[in-house]
Design an enzyme around this catalytic site. Structure first.
Site, PDB file in Angstrom:
ATOM      1  N   GLY A  84     -14.422  46.577  61.410  1.00  0.00           N
ATOM      2  CA  GLY A  84     -15.497  46.581  62.395  1.00  0.00           C
ATOM      3  C   GLY A  84     -16.819  46.169  61.776  1.00  0.00           C
ATOM      4  CD  GLU A  85     -19.292  48.034  58.326  1.00  0.00           C
ATOM      5  OE1 GLU A  85     -19.679  47.049  57.666  1.00  0.00           O
ATOM      6  OE2 GLU A  85     -19.011  49.126  57.808  1.00  0.00           O
ATOM      7  N   GLY A  86     -18.741  44.101  62.670  1.00  0.00           N
ATOM      8  CA  GLY A  86     -18.962  42.668  62.824  1.00  0.00           C
ATOM      9  C   GLY A  86     -18.409  41.868  61.655  1.00  0.00           C
ATOM     10  CB  ILE A  92     -21.780  44.225  58.387  1.00  0.00           C
ATOM     11  CG1 ILE A  92     -22.218  43.104  59.321  1.00  0.00           C
ATOM     12  CG2 ILE A  92     -22.813  45.352  58.378  1.00  0.00           C
ATOM     13  CD1 ILE A  92     -21.230  41.967  59.491  1.00  0.00           C
TER      14      ILE A  92
END
Lengths: 329, 329
Positions: free
Chosen positions: A297-299, A83
């Site tokens: 994930g993580e954005g 990210i």
């Protein structure tokens, strides 16, 4: 949602120097942004990562141990995670908030509610007060970012075990069967996947509540609550929310259940490779911009989609209209 | 294509601080770039727009008249077209080359071969010499951009009538039925669409040649030839080519037919909403990064996809590896 701004934007799009509708979903995005903001502006995007641990990892649902959560927080703080790289590519700020990591997280913003949640297979993840505290912490983080100038937020997550928790939330809210919505997470397969599905089933069967906040407290993660709080706050401030994949969509579902209008500010960034994301998207009527088999994930999936949102805003701000070329549209 | 660099990249990707494979198609892209370049580097992207006119417009196949081509060239030169806006978003240079526009194009780079092609329904679009001249002009344009530092090129097109021509090229090369591969272009429907399909059928039936250069000269556009030339040149210089939609894919097919190895340097940016793009992609084994219902051309779909390619390169350059966190991968 400003319907007048939306129809004005539709007219403007038809005057731009291109065949009508030829920018496809970028045009849809421009209309949606107009409805949210009047004049589309998604500058200074802010990635807000919330990290928490999950008691349910003691059931053996994940390939990795809980200790990886704090190590990854260190990685975020040092700028070495995916990210961080994608945020740099899109010119986004990154804040890393410890909302409930078990153990120390030097360098992260501390809004720790407690050292990890309870094991949802056998007990509530958190109390109602703790859920509210995490919601408020997320809201504060979003408010700070928006006050500093962010015109769009990207809530992100870190927490070993959080695909299990997200599956439980999505099962509770969509009524979908556990086998349909639980997937490989960071890479579990075979017997371990069946164990994970059994754990999710036990969690969902254990509860009898129907109020959104109760369900969030029983089954959620602290990072889900914080992300939901950030989303509700951003929506209240008419700020678009670029929703990441499976975990963020579980949080988005929580936000929508708690504050239905927040959905109007969601833009779905990507379709996760994680089984079950589709059900959550269906329930929210979301059609993601990207489908690239991401499942991190993580954005990251939202960050990957951000340039498209920025392009949609730029097109309507900067393109010429037919009359500039002396043509009647 | 450097297979050693590809397998080294696969190993490197598995050491990065993320679950194996969790960046999905970004990881595939990184491997592909490694095979092309060794160390992925797609900095200083260059959009190369080639504009030309098409004699076949006299059949009434397009909603717009030929005069729009030169007006749109003016728009490109002034920076008001969609591709200008998207190029600015991705930090790309834009060169606009008149390869065969009917009429004046002040401000554009002039490499004009002639004032528009012949009407492919009844005659060859161009002579073999003209096709070669356009191929060479496109190659020169790519060479200039690469010598100035471009590590990736985005060939783009402008030419009223060029979906008709692209359909004819794709029909000739894939053997697909005309109804399956001809679509609405800038917006033709009903009777006009049937007329367009009939024109394409007449063009394809008119020819009996099988050599790629002959087919390109008979059915192509000057911008298709120039784009193909740019692609062949870039591939020869180990420079990735981000392929736009329907028109660019017809040109890519020409490049591949003329120089089969050029395909190794193609990255497909987006799946066009134009019917028939799928057949061209199938023939080249291409799976585009985006599917956003764009159907504009100019290079816009490739420009929209560029940030993903840049992210893939950044991830492998900048992310931490597990050993940085004291973890055995």
């Amino acid at each position: 949602r400003n319907k007048k701004a939306e129809s004005d934007m539709e007219m403007h799009l038809n005057n731009l120097t291109k065949p009508a509708g030829s920018l496809g979903r970028l045009e849809e995005l421009a209309v949606k942004l107009a409805g949210m903001q009047g004049i589309p502006d998604v500058s200074h995007p802010a990635v807000l990562v919330f990290a928490g641990d999950h008691g349910v990892t003691e059931e053996g649902v994940s390939l990795y141990g809980q200790e990886l959560t704090s190590l990854m927080v260190k990685n975020f703080v040092q700028g070495g995670a995916a990210i961080n790289v994608l945020a740099k590519e899109i010119g986004a700020s990154v804040t890393v908030t410890d909302i409930g990591v078990k153990g120390e997280t030097p360098g992260a913003e501390s809004k720790k509610v407690k050292n990890g949640t309870g094991n949802i297979a056998v007990e509530a993840a958190m109390s109602l007060e703790e859920a509210e505290q995490a919601l408020n912490a997320g809201a504060d983080t979003a408010a700070e970012a928006i006050e500093k100038g962010a015109k769009l937020i990207i809530p992100g997550d870190m927490g070993i075990g959080n695909t299990t928790v997200s599956s439980a939330l999505i099962a509770a809210w969509t009524g979908a069967g556990v086998n349909d919505i639980s997937g490989n997470g960071t890479g579990v397969t075979g017997t371990q996947l069946r164990l994970k599905q059994d754990v999710i089933r036990r969690a969902v069967r254990r509860i009898s509540c129907t109020e959104p906040l109760d369900i969030l407290a029983e089954l959620g993660g602290l990072e889900h609550a914080a992300m939901a709080g950030a989303m509700i706050e951003a929506a209240g401030r008419k700020t678009p929310i670029l929703v990441d994949g499976f975990i963020a969509s579980a949080a988005a579902l929580a936000a929508e259940k708690l504050a239905p209008l927040s959905k109007e500010y969601f833009i779905f960034g990507h379709r996760s490779a994680e089984a079950g994301h589709g059900r959550a998207l269906e329930m929210m009527g979301g059609e993601p911009l990207l489908d690239l088999q991401l499942r991190l994930g993580e954005g990251t999936g939202a960050a990957a989609a951000y340039p498209l949102v920025s392009m949609a805003a730029a097109v309507v701000r900067e393109m010429a209209v037919f009359s500039d070329l002396g043509i009647d549209a």
